[in-house]
Design a protein around this motif. Structure first.
Motif, short mmCIF file in Angstrom:
data_model
loop_
_atom_site.label_atom_id
_atom_site.label_comp_id
_atom_site.label_asym_id
_atom_site.label_seq_id
_atom_site.Cartn_x
_atom_site.Cartn_y
_atom_site.Cartn_z
N GLN A 282 36.36 32.31 44.78
CA GLN A 282 36.22 32.42 43.32
C GLN A 282 35.20 31.38 42.83
OE1 GLN A 282 40.37 31.88 42.51
NE2 GLN A 282 40.82 34.08 42.54
N GLU B 217 46.59 44.84 37.33
CA GLU B 217 46.00 45.20 36.03
C GLU B 217 44.82 46.15 36.17
OE1 GLU B 217 46.53 44.57 32.58
OE2 GLU B 217 48.50 44.27 33.44
N VAL B 218 44.13 46.08 37.30
CA VAL B 218 42.94 46.90 37.50
C VAL B 218 43.29 48.39 37.43
CG1 VAL B 218 41.01 47.40 39.06
CG2 VAL B 218 41.93 45.09 38.92
N ILE C 249 35.93 36.97 34.55
CA ILE C 249 37.18 37.51 35.06
C ILE C 249 37.32 37.21 36.54
CG2 ILE C 249 38.56 39.59 35.42
CD1 ILE C 249 37.22 40.86 33.02
N ASP D 27 46.16 37.44 32.65
CA ASP D 27 46.15 38.87 32.31
C ASP D 27 47.10 39.63 33.25
OD1 ASP D 27 45.40 41.29 31.12
OD2 ASP D 27 43.79 41.60 32.57
N GLY D 28 48.22 40.06 32.70
CA GLY D 28 49.22 40.80 33.46
C GLY D 28 50.47 40.94 32.63
N LYS E 51 46.37 36.44 42.67
CA LYS E 51 47.74 36.06 42.32
C LYS E 51 47.91 34.54 42.37
CE LYS E 51 49.74 40.34 44.20
NZ LYS E 51 50.72 40.91 45.17
N GLN F 240 43.19 37.45 36.27
CA GLN F 240 43.78 38.79 36.19
C GLN F 240 44.59 39.14 37.44
OE1 GLN F 240 41.22 42.52 36.43
NE2 GLN F 240 41.75 42.56 34.25
N HIS F 241 45.82 39.57 37.22
CA HIS F 241 46.65 40.05 38.33
C HIS F 241 46.03 41.34 38.88
CE1 HIS F 241 50.12 41.67 40.51
NE2 HIS F 241 50.63 40.45 40.49
N PRO F 242 45.99 41.52 40.20
CA PRO F 242 45.35 42.71 40.79
C PRO F 242 45.90 44.03 40.26
CG PRO F 242 45.79 41.09 42.49
CD PRO F 242 46.45 40.58 41.24
N ARG G 62 40.10 37.74 39.74
CA ARG G 62 41.31 38.48 40.11
C ARG G 62 42.04 37.80 41.26
NH1 ARG G 62 37.59 42.90 39.38
NH2 ARG G 62 38.03 43.93 37.40
#
Length: 257
Positions: A94, A61-62, A83, A138-139, A87, A57-59, A85
């Motif tokens: 992670q 999106e939060v 999930i 996700d972005g 780039k 997930q791109h930051p 997060r």
């Protein structure tokens, strides 16, 4: 000139509360305000699948109010949707992602030049096929593209794509093209194909349907894709180079077998 009564000014200040404005109560599950919670649309109990969904997930999106990744996460059993997060992936902090990306059963949903039709992959359990690790970016499309090119490891993964996809059911949001789906829809459709269970898609889309119905009943309007508006000559803006490229990619993908 009108005379100013200082006593009146101070009385106005005294009437202002020093407490911060009261925030709306939030749902403990989806973290949205109670009055706009979409949890009633979630499958109950959570759905069991053999494969796992890995959302990168791109930051940015939060901060989006109407993001759909949480719907996918809460619709599946707790250990079936992870999930991460950032780039660029993977990073040291992670935990577990490096091993997942190096698993032979990991596939990336992304329209790379070598991506194959997801329908051509073996279904879980057929000819000994083990459960997949399905990776989703996700972005926005530009964000997903940047994440892909910034992460060399993603370029080594087997990639697949959805072909002849239905129009997005996220009808309160404008999609760039008719072939664009939300993260929830992409994950739900992919899982139903990989697991050979058509019922998964409808069950996972429950909260999206609930959200859209709620918004439409309160004045929201149904949105069409930019692609359709351009074809109908009703798109109110000039078509930029980026959108033009995306329309071409969508057209090329829809003609693949």
């Amino acid at each position: 000139m009108t005379a100013v009564n200082n006593d009146d000014i101070w009385e106005d200040f005294l009437g202002i509360s020093l407490d911060p404005p009261k925030m709306r109560d939030k749902c403990s599950q989806c973290k949205r305000p109670i009055d706009v919670c979409w949890c009633p649309g979630l499958p109950d109990p959570r759905l069991h699948v053999e494969s796992k969904v890995i959302i990168l997930q791109h930051p940015a999106e939060v901060k989006r109010a109407l993001r759909t990744a949480p719907m996918l996460s809460l619709g599946l059993e707790s250990d079936k949707c992870l999930i991460f997060r950032g780039k660029k992936f993977p990073k040291i902090h992670q935990k577990g992602l490096y091993d997942i990306l190096n698993d032979e059963n990991t596939i990336l949903l992304y329209p790379s030049p070598n991506a194959i039709n997801i329908h051509n992959l073996r279904k879980v359990g057929v000819d000994g096929q083990k459960p997949y690790n399905l990776v989703l970016l996700d972005g926005t499309w530009p964000q997903a593209k940047t994440m892909y090119h910034a992460s060399p490891t993603l370029g080594t993964l087997k990639t697949c794509k959805l072909v002849d996809v239905p129009i997005s059911e996220y009808v309160i949001r404008t999609q760039p093209t008719d072939g664009c789906l939300s993260t929830l829809e992409s994950g739900a459709l992919s899982l139903s194909i990989l697991e050979g269970k058509d019922c998964l898609k409808d069950a996972l889309l429950g909260p999206l349907h609930y959200l859209c119905k709620f918004q439409l009943e309160r004045g929201a309007i149904t949105h069409h894709s930019k692609e359709l508006l351009i074809k109908q000559k009703t798109y109110p803006k000039l078509v930029g180079k980026r959108l033009s490229r995306q329309l071409k990619i969508n057209s090329d993908n829809s003609s693949d077998v």
